[in-house]
Design a protein around this motif. Structure first.
Motif, PDB file in Angstrom:
ATOM      1  N   VAL A   1       0.862  -1.257   0.073  1.00 55.82           N
ATOM      2  CA  VAL A   1       0.052   0.005  -0.101  1.00 55.82           C
ATOM      3  C   VAL A   1       0.843   1.138   0.023  1.00 55.82           C
ATOM      4  O   VAL A   1       1.990   1.125   0.136  1.00 55.82           O
ATOM      5  CB  VAL A   1      -0.948   0.094   1.201  1.00 55.82           C
ATOM      6  N   ARG A   2       0.158   2.254  -0.475  1.00 59.74           N
ATOM      7  CA  ARG A   2       0.948   3.585  -0.453  1.00 59.74           C
ATOM      8  C   ARG A   2       1.739   4.144   0.887  1.00 59.74           C
ATOM      9  O   ARG A   2       0.760   3.731   2.168  1.00 59.74           O
ATOM     10  CB  ARG A   2       0.282   4.755  -0.911  1.00 59.74           C
ATOM     11  N   ILE A   3       2.809   4.524   1.042  1.00 53.81           N
ATOM     12  CA  ILE A   3       3.123   5.231   2.411  1.00 53.81           C
ATOM     13  C   ILE A   3       3.743   6.333   2.031  1.00 53.81           C
ATOM     14  O   ILE A   3       4.418   6.364   1.353  1.00 53.81           O
ATOM     15  CB  ILE A   3       4.093   4.087   3.285  1.00 53.81           C
ATOM     16  N   SER A   4       3.585   7.356   3.078  1.00 53.84           N
ATOM     17  CA  SER A   4       4.455   8.842   2.976  1.00 53.84           C
ATOM     18  C   SER A   4       5.434   9.013   4.057  1.00 53.84           C
ATOM     19  O   SER A   4       4.810   8.402   5.367  1.00 53.84           O
ATOM     20  CB  SER A   4       3.305   9.917   2.911  1.00 53.84           C
ATOM     21  N   GLY A   5       6.175   9.851   3.791  1.00 53.91           N
ATOM     22  CA  GLY A   5       7.126  10.196   5.003  1.00 53.91           C
ATOM     23  C   GLY A   5       8.198   9.111   5.273  1.00 53.91           C
ATOM     24  O   GLY A   5       8.804   9.049   6.505  1.00 53.91           O
ATOM     25  N   SER A   6       8.228   8.060   4.404  1.00 58.60           N
ATOM     26  CA  SER A   6       9.423   7.259   4.531  1.00 58.60           C
ATOM     27  C   SER A   6      10.488   6.980   3.577  1.00 58.60           C
ATOM     28  O   SER A   6      10.051   7.807   2.491  1.00 58.60           O
ATOM     29  CB  SER A   6       8.813   5.569   4.594  1.00 58.60           C
ATOM     30  N   HIS A   7      11.538   6.635   3.400  1.00 58.31           N
ATOM     31  CA  HIS A   7      12.298   6.602   2.295  1.00 58.31           C
ATOM     32  C   HIS A   7      11.921   5.802   0.900  1.00 58.31           C
ATOM     33  O   HIS A   7      12.340   6.114  -0.145  1.00 58.31           O
ATOM     34  CB  HIS A   7      13.642   6.216   2.519  1.00 58.31           C
ATOM     35  N   LEU A   8      10.840   4.957   1.233  1.00 63.16           N
ATOM     36  CA  LEU A   8      10.388   4.076   0.141  1.00 63.16           C
ATOM     37  C   LEU A   8       8.941   4.698  -0.092  1.00 63.16           C
ATOM     38  O   LEU A   8       8.355   5.116   1.013  1.00 63.16           O
ATOM     39  CB  LEU A   8      10.449   2.757   0.595  1.00 63.16           C
ATOM     40  N   LYS A   9       8.480   4.354  -1.215  1.00 64.76           N
ATOM     41  CA  LYS A   9       6.816   4.658  -1.303  1.00 64.76           C
ATOM     42  C   LYS A   9       5.812   3.688  -1.225  1.00 64.76           C
ATOM     43  O   LYS A   9       4.591   3.885  -1.022  1.00 64.76           O
ATOM     44  CB  LYS A   9       6.686   5.281  -2.785  1.00 64.76           C
TER      45      LYS A   9
ATOM     46  N   ASN B   1      -6.213  -0.409  -2.655  1.00 64.73           N
ATOM     47  CA  ASN B   1      -5.810   0.857  -3.213  1.00 64.73           C
ATOM     48  C   ASN B   1      -6.295   2.177  -2.804  1.00 64.73           C
ATOM     49  O   ASN B   1      -5.418   3.096  -3.008  1.00 64.73           O
ATOM     50  CB  ASN B   1      -6.620   0.692  -4.930  1.00 64.73           C
ATOM     51  N   SER B   2      -6.992   1.996  -1.943  1.00 64.30           N
ATOM     52  CA  SER B   2      -7.548   3.321  -1.057  1.00 64.30           C
ATOM     53  C   SER B   2      -6.907   3.708  -0.038  1.00 64.30           C
ATOM     54  O   SER B   2      -6.936   4.612   0.844  1.00 64.30           O
ATOM     55  CB  SER B   2      -9.140   3.556  -0.836  1.00 64.30           C
ATOM     56  N   VAL B   3      -6.004   2.542   0.469  1.00 64.64           N
ATOM     57  CA  VAL B   3      -5.169   2.751   1.774  1.00 64.64           C
ATOM     58  C   VAL B   3      -3.857   3.942   1.695  1.00 64.64           C
ATOM     59  O   VAL B   3      -3.502   3.633   0.693  1.00 64.64           O
ATOM     60  CB  VAL B   3      -4.653   1.615   2.356  1.00 64.64           C
ATOM     61  N   GLU B   4      -3.807   4.676   2.517  1.00 66.99           N
ATOM     62  CA  GLU B   4      -2.362   5.281   2.629  1.00 66.99           C
ATOM     63  C   GLU B   4      -1.832   5.479   4.020  1.00 66.99           C
ATOM     64  O   GLU B   4      -2.633   6.096   4.944  1.00 66.99           O
ATOM     65  CB  GLU B   4      -2.421   6.981   1.832  1.00 66.99           C
ATOM     66  N   LEU B   5      -0.784   5.227   4.223  1.00 65.91           N
ATOM     67  CA  LEU B   5      -0.022   4.994   5.558  1.00 65.91           C
ATOM     68  C   LEU B   5       0.822   6.098   5.618  1.00 65.91           C
ATOM     69  O   LEU B   5       1.375   6.637   4.463  1.00 65.91           O
ATOM     70  CB  LEU B   5       0.735   3.753   5.726  1.00 65.91           C
ATOM     71  N   HIS B   6       1.257   6.398   6.867  1.00 68.21           N
ATOM     72  CA  HIS B   6       1.931   7.387   7.154  1.00 68.21           C
ATOM     73  C   HIS B   6       3.204   7.311   7.934  1.00 68.21           C
ATOM     74  O   HIS B   6       2.907   6.241   9.142  1.00 68.21           O
ATOM     75  CB  HIS B   6       1.514   8.583   7.738  1.00 68.21           C
ATOM     76  N   SER B   7       4.323   7.039   7.812  1.00 66.08           N
ATOM     77  CA  SER B   7       5.452   6.484   8.524  1.00 66.08           C
ATOM     78  C   SER B   7       5.473   7.319   9.992  1.00 66.08           C
ATOM     79  O   SER B   7       5.295   8.555   9.907  1.00 66.08           O
ATOM     80  CB  SER B   7       6.811   6.632   7.644  1.00 66.08           C
TER      81      SER B   7
ATOM     82  N   VAL C   1      -3.984  -2.392   9.184  1.00 73.25           N
ATOM     83  CA  VAL C   1      -4.223  -1.161   8.485  1.00 73.25           C
ATOM     84  C   VAL C   1      -5.760  -1.312   8.188  1.00 73.25           C
ATOM     85  O   VAL C   1      -6.307  -0.273   8.193  1.00 73.25           O
ATOM     86  CB  VAL C   1      -3.626  -1.682   7.149  1.00 73.25           C
ATOM     87  N   ILE C   2      -6.573  -2.499   8.111  1.00 71.51           N
ATOM     88  CA  ILE C   2      -8.015  -2.568   7.913  1.00 71.51           C
ATOM     89  C   ILE C   2      -8.354  -3.594   8.822  1.00 71.51           C
ATOM     90  O   ILE C   2      -7.931  -4.954   8.606  1.00 71.51           O
ATOM     91  CB  ILE C   2      -8.371  -3.006   6.452  1.00 71.51           C
ATOM     92  N   GLU C   3      -9.420  -3.206   9.492  1.00 73.16           N
ATOM     93  CA  GLU C   3      -9.913  -4.355  10.424  1.00 73.16           C
ATOM     94  C   GLU C   3     -10.765  -4.880   9.795  1.00 73.16           C
ATOM     95  O   GLU C   3     -11.772  -4.518   9.146  1.00 73.16           O
ATOM     96  CB  GLU C   3     -10.242  -3.704  11.768  1.00 73.16           C
ATOM     97  N   ASN C   4     -11.095  -6.396  10.058  1.00 68.91           N
ATOM     98  CA  ASN C   4     -12.043  -7.446   9.485  1.00 68.91           C
ATOM     99  C   ASN C   4     -12.280  -6.939   8.211  1.00 68.91           C
ATOM    100  O   ASN C   4     -13.611  -6.519   7.674  1.00 68.91           O
ATOM    101  CB  ASN C   4     -13.292  -7.147  10.334  1.00 68.91           C
ATOM    102  N   VAL C   5     -11.362  -6.901   7.259  1.00 71.70           N
ATOM    103  CA  VAL C   5     -11.489  -6.389   5.706  1.00 71.70           C
ATOM    104  C   VAL C   5     -12.469  -7.273   5.294  1.00 71.70           C
ATOM    105  O   VAL C   5     -12.765  -8.571   5.134  1.00 71.70           O
ATOM    106  CB  VAL C   5     -10.108  -6.632   5.160  1.00 71.70           C
ATOM    107  N   LEU C   6     -13.562  -6.433   4.546  1.00 69.12           N
ATOM    108  CA  LEU C   6     -14.642  -7.007   3.654  1.00 69.12           C
ATOM    109  C   LEU C   6     -15.456  -8.012   4.415  1.00 69.12           C
ATOM    110  O   LEU C   6     -15.886  -8.949   3.860  1.00 69.12           O
ATOM    111  CB  LEU C   6     -14.111  -7.733   2.472  1.00 69.12           C
ATOM    112  N   GLY C   7     -15.464  -7.998   5.835  1.00 73.80           N
ATOM    113  CA  GLY C   7     -15.963  -8.699   6.729  1.00 73.80           C
ATOM    114  C   GLY C   7     -15.684 -10.072   6.549  1.00 73.80           C
ATOM    115  O   GLY C   7     -16.400 -11.292   7.112  1.00 73.80           O
ATOM    116  N   THR C   8     -14.487 -10.438   6.309  1.00 72.78           N
ATOM    117  CA  THR C   8     -13.778 -11.950   6.481  1.00 72.78           C
ATOM    118  C   THR C   8     -13.319 -12.435   7.707  1.00 72.78           C
ATOM    119  O   THR C   8     -12.868 -13.482   7.975  1.00 72.78           O
ATOM    120  CB  THR C   8     -12.489 -11.979   5.614  1.00 72.78           C
ATOM    121  N   GLY C   9     -13.338 -11.354   8.770  1.00 70.44           N
ATOM    122  CA  GLY C   9     -12.890 -11.756   9.767  1.00 70.44           C
ATOM    123  C   GLY C   9     -11.157 -11.646  10.004  1.00 70.44           C
ATOM    124  O   GLY C   9     -10.559 -11.927  11.053  1.00 70.44           O
TER     125      GLY C   9
END
Ligand SMILES: Cc1cc2nc3c(=O)[nH]c(=O)nc-3n(C[C@H](O)[C@H](O)[C@H](O)COP(=O)(O)OP(=O)(O)OC[C@H]3O[C@@H](n4cnc5c(N)ncnc54)[C@H](O)[C@@H]3O)c2cc1C
Ligand code: SF4
Lengths: 114, 417
Positions: free
Chosen positions: A52-60, A83-89, A97-105
């Motif tokens: 996923v995208r990340i900002s504030g780190s030396h890698l993207k 695709n809609s996730v963006e993390l910050h270092s 990052v996403i809890e219980n993603v798409l209701g899968t548990g």
């Protein structure tokens, strides 16, 4: 009788699953294989890994994965959700990052300190 | 300052060796790593499947590396990143260079070589045709996609069924590319069966065995198509079997080569079968006090085995510094029928505690079979196997009692049961 390759570990045992006899598994070298064989016929699942995208780190990009296998037919839906996730270092290995993603548990978790 | 141990390469092999040397009593230890962070190739292997043997958990590459990186704080191990090892000399001086420190020469009492592998390229396998952009080694594409975040293409053909190619087939598909096929020149797949199952079969990607790329075409400087032909037993293309693929990207997954420039510069003997240094039971090379472990010795498919082998190298380096050179008679290991190499190549029985671990690869597919160990034509041990393939490294344990019986040389061979 269905023939499968166990994907749980790199040994790759050749399994035979008997659908008519309660999904009895043969050819496995360990109990994980028996469980995999049964599930693969009745409810196939995969662990999905991506970035996923990340900002504030030396890698993207920051690597992530599902904390447990999710239904196989939801793999592409999961990829879209990422695709809609963006993390910050800074982020820590294991952070959700996403809890219980798409209701899968299952959660989507970070796999590298960044 | 003189180090007790300098480790060259901060991948899983180098990390495990350094930590193990520390646990076995060394304190002045440095790791030289050319990348910005430790972890080696694992940082780009974001897929899962690491650590089931070691941690009894299924981890991704970065997670597995992270577990080892986390062991460094609290030890006195110094990690020099962004530092390239250039040369090692016979008197164990390590020459390196970094932007911060400039050119440095460090003295060491012992050295562990852990530089890993690099990928075989198109040049190395000689594919005919144009030279457009869009042809990548699978590992380079993996780095672009997983670390830098660039998609390298939309319609992809993969040449070679090595694990990296298979993993990339799945990865590119999940990211929205169309992977047309995986093409393998050998009559069997070179990757792990599990990767055929979960990376190709899961996504209905065809695998063409005994096929290869015979032409590459370009349009405006970019790859525009590939021709694939069947090959005969001698691996020569068969005329009339051509298939055309309309693709913009070709990924090469045609093997890895241990990275041994430094090893050669020190005059250490290289085994032509493995392209890595000849090693003893404790991973010591032919140069006293210089050890090697991980992919620099031979290509591993399992990082768990890399860690185990590297811990052995680290422990041996500590023993060498603290107690001096290991000695004793030396047994030479040879590869017999259907075995392409063994690691180690040399065993000193006096230096083996309980058993010596021997890794090898077979050169064709076996179903129910036997691994036989001979010494001077006498059968001294036999191990059963259900299945063996060139893509899967094999491992046997030779007990000390058996080594004491061996006479100068040991041959490992495989045959059908
Ligand atoms: C794409 C791919 C997929 C894999 N998938 C799996 C899997 O699913 N499961 C599994 O168990 N195993 C897998 N493996 C195998 C496993 O990852 C490797 O066996 C392991 O990483 C080898 O570790 P290493 O430390 O020997 O080499 P590397 O990880 O390559 O580390 C070598 C390090 O040395 C550094 N270096 C090299 N030369 C110099 C120099 N001159 N100066 C300074 N630093 C230097 C490099 O920068 C690098 O960091 C995979 C391997 C690859 C390549
Ligand atoms: S059955 Fe057990 S040993 Fe065999 S591949 Fe599956 S997990 Fe590995």
């Amino acid at each position: 009788m269905k023939e499968l390759i166990c994907i749980v570990c790199p040994k790759g045992c050749r399994l035979k699953v008997d659908e008519e006899n309660g999904f009895k598994v043969t050819g496995n070298s360990c109990p994980r294989g028996a469980e995999y064989g049964k599930n693969e016929i009745s409810d196939p699942r995969r662990t999905v890994t991506s970035t996923v995208r990340i900002s504030g780190s030396h890698l993207k990009r920051c690597p992530v994965r599902t904390s447990s296998p999710i239904p196989k037919n939801m793999m592409f839906e999961l990829m879209d959700a990422l695709n809609s996730v963006e993390l910050h270092s800074p982020v820590k290995r294991g952070e959700v990052v996403i809890e219980n993603v798409l209701g899968t548990g299952s959660d989507v978790i970070v796999t590298r300190d960044m | 300052m003189k180090y007790e141990l300098i480790v060259i390469g901060g991948g899983p092999a180098g990390l495990a060796a350094a930590v193990s040397a520390y646990q076995n009593g060394l304190r002045r230890i440095a790791i030289i790593e050319r990348d910005l962070q430790a972890g080696g190739i694992l940082n780009q292997c974001i897929h899962n499947g690491f650590g089931l043997h070691r941690f009894h958990e299924e981890l991704s590459g970065p997670e597995y590396a992270g577990r080892f990186i986390d062991m460094l704080p609290g030890t006195s191990i110094q990690l020099f990143t962004d530092t390239m090892g250039l040369e090692i000399t016979k008197d164990k001086r390590v020459h390196c260079v970094s932007a911060k420190q400039g050119y440095q020469v460090y003295e060491a009492e012992s050295i562990v070589l852990a530089m890993g592998c690099r990928e075989r390229t198109r040049g190395a396998i000689g594919i005919p045709g144009d030279r457009p952009s869009g042809v990548f080694t699978a590992g380079a594409a993996q780095r672009y996609l997983n670390i830098e975040g660039y998609m390298v293409g939309r319609r992809v053909l993969i040449l070679g069924s090595g694990d990296i190619g298979l993993i990339m087939a799945r990865r590119m598909t999940l990211e929205g590319a169309k992977v047309l096929a995986c093409v393998e020149v050998m009559p069997y797949s070179c990757g792990l069966s599990r990767n055929i199952a979960q990376c190709l079969n899961d996504f209905d990607i065809p695998l063409y065995l005994s096929h290869t790329v015979t032409d590459i075409r370009m349009k405006n400087g970019r790859l525009s198509g590939c021709t694939v032909s069947r090959v005969d037993e001698k691996r020569m293309p068969v005329p009339g079997t051509e298939m055309d693929f309309d693709c913009d990207t070709l990924l090469l997954s045609v093997g890895l080569i241990p990275e041994n420039e430094l090893t050669r510069s020190a005059g250490i003997e290289i085994d032509r079968r493995t392209n890595g240094p000849v090693v003893h039971e404790n991973m010591e090379t032919q140069m006293e006090g210089v050890f090697a472990c991980g992919n620099v010795v031979h290509v591993h498919d399992l990082v768990d085995y890399v860690s185990a082998e590297s811990e052995r190298a680290g422990r041996a380096a500590a023993q060498y510094v603290l107690n001096g050179e290991a000695s004793g008679e030396c047994i030479t290991l040879r590869n017999g029928a259907c075995v392409s190499y063994t690691v180690p190549q040399l065993i000193r029985p006096d230096n083996v505690e309980k058993a010596a671990e021997v890794f090898f690869r077979v050169n064709r597919i076996f179903s129910a079979s036997r691994v036989s160990v001979y010494s001077n034509d006498q059968l001294i041990a036999q191990y059963k196997r259900e299945h063996m393939a060139p893509g899967e490294m094999e491992r046997i344990q030779l007990p000390k009692a058996l080594l004491d019986k061996a006479d100068g040389e040991i041959t490992v061979a495989c045959e059908e049961a």
